[in-house]
Design a protein around this motif. Structure first.
Motif, PDB file in Angstrom:
ATOM      1  N   THR A 119       0.826  -1.207   0.000  1.00 51.92           N
ATOM      2  CA  THR A 119       0.000   0.000   0.000  1.00 51.92           C
ATOM      3  C   THR A 119       0.858   1.254   0.000  1.00 51.92           C
ATOM      4  O   THR A 119       0.338   2.360  -0.114  1.00 51.92           O
ATOM      5  N   PHE A 120       2.191   1.079   0.151  1.00 52.52           N
ATOM      6  CA  PHE A 120       3.119   2.202   0.081  1.00 52.52           C
ATOM      7  C   PHE A 120       3.708   2.317  -1.314  1.00 52.52           C
ATOM      8  O   PHE A 120       3.985   1.307  -1.975  1.00 52.52           O
ATOM      9  N   THR A 121       3.898   3.544  -1.785  1.00 48.58           N
ATOM     10  CA  THR A 121       4.703   3.803  -2.973  1.00 48.58           C
ATOM     11  C   THR A 121       5.919   4.601  -2.516  1.00 48.58           C
ATOM     12  O   THR A 121       5.890   5.252  -1.477  1.00 48.58           O
ATOM     13  N   GLY A 122       6.977   4.539  -3.278  1.00 50.97           N
ATOM     14  CA  GLY A 122       8.186   5.226  -2.840  1.00 50.97           C
ATOM     15  C   GLY A 122       9.130   5.534  -3.973  1.00 50.97           C
ATOM     16  O   GLY A 122       8.908   5.155  -5.128  1.00 50.97           O
ATOM     17  N   GLY A 123      10.190   6.237  -3.630  1.00 46.44           N
ATOM     18  CA  GLY A 123      11.212   6.596  -4.597  1.00 46.44           C
ATOM     19  C   GLY A 123      12.500   6.937  -3.886  1.00 46.44           C
ATOM     20  O   GLY A 123      12.526   7.072  -2.656  1.00 46.44           O
ATOM     21  N   PHE A 124      13.556   7.112  -4.654  1.00 47.67           N
ATOM     22  CA  PHE A 124      14.881   7.342  -4.105  1.00 47.67           C
ATOM     23  C   PHE A 124      15.221   8.830  -4.078  1.00 47.67           C
ATOM     24  O   PHE A 124      14.981   9.554  -5.051  1.00 47.67           O
ATOM     25  N   VAL A 125      15.784   9.250  -2.958  1.00 47.86           N
ATOM     26  CA  VAL A 125      16.282  10.610  -2.791  1.00 47.86           C
ATOM     27  C   VAL A 125      17.692  10.521  -2.212  1.00 47.86           C
ATOM     28  O   VAL A 125      18.236   9.435  -2.046  1.00 47.86           O
ATOM     29  N   THR A 126      18.281  11.667  -1.863  1.00 42.73           N
ATOM     30  CA  THR A 126      19.697  11.668  -1.490  1.00 42.73           C
ATOM     31  C   THR A 126      19.976  11.076  -0.117  1.00 42.73           C
ATOM     32  O   THR A 126      21.036  10.498   0.118  1.00 42.73           O
ATOM     33  N   GLY A 127      19.048  11.250   0.822  1.00 47.12           N
ATOM     34  CA  GLY A 127      19.293  10.773   2.176  1.00 47.12           C
ATOM     35  C   GLY A 127      18.070  11.001   3.040  1.00 47.12           C
ATOM     36  O   GLY A 127      17.002  11.396   2.553  1.00 47.12           O
ATOM     37  N   ALA A 128      18.232  10.767   4.355  1.00 46.93           N
ATOM     38  CA  ALA A 128      17.103  10.889   5.270  1.00 46.93           C
ATOM     39  C   ALA A 128      16.527  12.300   5.278  1.00 46.93           C
ATOM     40  O   ALA A 128      15.317  12.481   5.436  1.00 46.93           O
ATOM     41  N   THR A 129      17.380  13.312   5.125  1.00 50.27           N
ATOM     42  CA  THR A 129      16.877  14.684   5.139  1.00 50.27           C
ATOM     43  C   THR A 129      15.879  14.915   4.013  1.00 50.27           C
ATOM     44  O   THR A 129      14.783  15.431   4.230  1.00 50.27           O
ATOM     45  N   MET A 130      16.233  14.505   2.798  1.00 53.14           N
ATOM     46  CA  MET A 130      15.316  14.709   1.678  1.00 53.14           C
ATOM     47  C   MET A 130      14.134  13.753   1.738  1.00 53.14           C
ATOM     48  O   MET A 130      13.043  14.070   1.243  1.00 53.14           O
ATOM     49  N   SER A 131      14.306  12.587   2.348  1.00 63.28           N
ATOM     50  CA  SER A 131      13.176  11.686   2.539  1.00 63.28           C
ATOM     51  C   SER A 131      12.184  12.289   3.525  1.00 63.28           C
ATOM     52  O   SER A 131      10.970  12.316   3.285  1.00 63.28           O
TER      53      SER A 131
END
Length: 479
Positions: free
Chosen positions: A134-146
């Motif tokens: 039920t989750f969608t997601g994608g890649f970012v630079t790190g926890a800050t941008m997540s």
């Protein structure tokens, strides 16, 4: 074509072979590479070459000027910042990411289809972390941008509850944010989102040397008039002691109150890979959004993290990040594109190193990495408990060891001097912290290379560092 470019193109195989040989030599010897640089150079104002010197001479120049300054931050005894290493397969994926050089956005239509790799990688991560699709997601630079991405959608949600389209019309009315022990990246995200780094209500922490939020205090805040449609930021592993908020209890509150629930589980998410500790995350599947860092316990190269947002909030995500004034990018609602799901327009195929590593080592491989890290943290914790020189500031709950010098000797000056001496050894690296008002040290185990022998070396260096400051001319700084 430029002469140097033409020459390097014709010599591409030899150039890459040189880099490969240097890379393999470094990685095969990484346990002996210093964790702290003992060299220093001044920052110069370089002159940009008129014609350039070509790839071979540039590599030689880099090696002469910078190579010996590189520290073993991906080595087995670098225990600062919760830094993982790069598995062999993830390095393969990272090299190919540069070779293919894709701007990862769409799954069909114009351009490449590399987003399919990203979608499938997120799907494998959901399986690894035992989360529903039920989750969608994608890649970012790190926890800050997540965190920024997830909280950006949360902000939009909070606005919609009040009839405000914040992405288009600005903040408008205020809303409430509740958290107990947030990571600095979440607070930074609040600042970047225009919410304000001071605009949150701190929930009480549990008594008994805990960093987790007091659920009774959280419910008290949620029950107060005016706190409807709030945002809760919970911890899936705090940075000092890897304490977890009670996910099951928060999931229960979500049935009684209306709020957006964000879980910052940058590295604690991988507790799901441990049979003994997976229960720490029970209930987190009810969250609206989750942050997971990949360059930590997944052990892929920097920079890599994912955001996870419930599929039911897709319209909010698109309204937050869509490129609505760029008709050449197509209809943001009709065709899926990461252009409309996260802050960046241009980004590399960050998912590929994670894809390689997940496929190469699977569930069992990552379970072993996680269990090994936890076991090593407990080994160091046991040595500290048995020592007359050091003391634990908190129990070893997962993979972090939070400790200090013995009572009466943990003044800020003494702890700072100890840590400087320890890190200057070049054999181990740790970071400082402040826990319950006491100056301390934090050691984070996430690297796939770390083993029992490293614990022996680490503790010997700790004892040497303490002896060094206790008998040196700085001893008058110690109580």
């Amino acid at each position: 074509m430029n002469f140097q470019l033409q020459q390097d193109l014709g010599n591409l195989g030899a150039l890459l072979e040189k880099v490969q040989q240097q890379s393999v030599a470094y990685l095969n010897n990484i346990e002996n590479v210093p964790t702290t640089s003992n060299y220093s150079i001044s920052i110069e104002k370089p002159t940009l070459p008129t014609d350039g010197i070509g790839g071979t001479k540039t590599l030689d120049f880099f090696n002469a000027r910078f190579r010996d300054l590189m520290v073993a931050s991906s080595g087995p005894r670098y225990l600062g910042f919760v830094t993982g290493g790069s598995t062999p397969a993830s390095i393969m994926g990272d090299w190919l990411t540069s070779v293919f050089d894709q701007n990862t956005q769409s799954v069909k239509g114009q351009g490449d289809i590399s987003a399919i790799v990203e979608i499938e990688t997120v799907d494998m991560l959901l399986q690894l972390l035992q989360l529903p699709k039920t989750f969608t997601g994608g890649f970012v630079t790190g926890a800050t941008m997540s965190n920024f991405t997830c909280l950006g959608v949360a902000r939009q949600w909070a606005g919609v509850q009040q009839g405000i389209d914040i992405a288009r019309d600005g903040m408008g009315k205020s809303f409430n944010i509740f958290t107990a022990t947030p990571h600095s990246s979440s607070i930074k995200s609040l600042a970047m989102l225009g919410i304000g780094s001071n605009n949150f209500t701190k929930v009480k922490e549990l008594e008994g040397n805990r960093e987790a939020m007091d659920i009774a205090d959280l419910e008290y805040h949620l029950s107060q008039p005016g706190n409807e449609n709030s945002i809760i930021i919970s911890s899936g592993g705090t940075v000092n002691t890897v304490d977890f908020d009670d996910m099951q209890a928060i999931a229960f509150l979500k049935e009684k109150y209306k709020f957006w629930w964000h879980v910052d589980a940058a590295f604690g998410a991988f507790a799901a890979c441990s049979q003994k500790h997976a229960s720490l995350l029970t209930g987190w599947e009810s969250a609206d959004s989750i942050t997971v860092d990949c360059h930590k316990w997944l052990n892929v190269p920097y920079d890599s993290a994912i955001f996870l947002v419930k599929e039911t909030h897709r319209h909010l995500q698109v309204s937050t990040f869509q490129n609505s004034n760029a008709p050449y990018l197509g209809d943001p609602l009709a065709n899926f594109s990461y252009l409309n799901f996260l802050p960046e327009n241009s980004r590399r195929l960050r998912a590929l190193p994670a894809w390689f590593s997940l496929v190469a080592y699977g569930k069992n491989g990552y379970s072993e990495i996680v269990e090994n890290s936890i076991a090593l943290a407990n080994q160091l914790g046991t040595l500290i408990k048995q020592s007359e020189t050091f003391e634990l500031l908190a129990p070893v709950r997962l993979n972090n060891v939070c400790f200090t010098l013995t009572p009466g000797k943990h003044t800020p000056a003494a702890v700072q001097l100890f840590l400087k001496t320890l890190n200057n050894s070049g054999k181990v690296f740790m970071t400082p912290t402040l826990y319950n008002g006491i100056s301390g040290i934090r050691a984070a185990f996430v690297n796939w290379r770390s083993n029992d022998n490293d614990i022996t070396i680490i503790f010997e260096e700790m004892k040497k560092a303490y002896t060094g400051i206790a008998t040196s001319h700085f001893s008058n700084q110690l109580p």
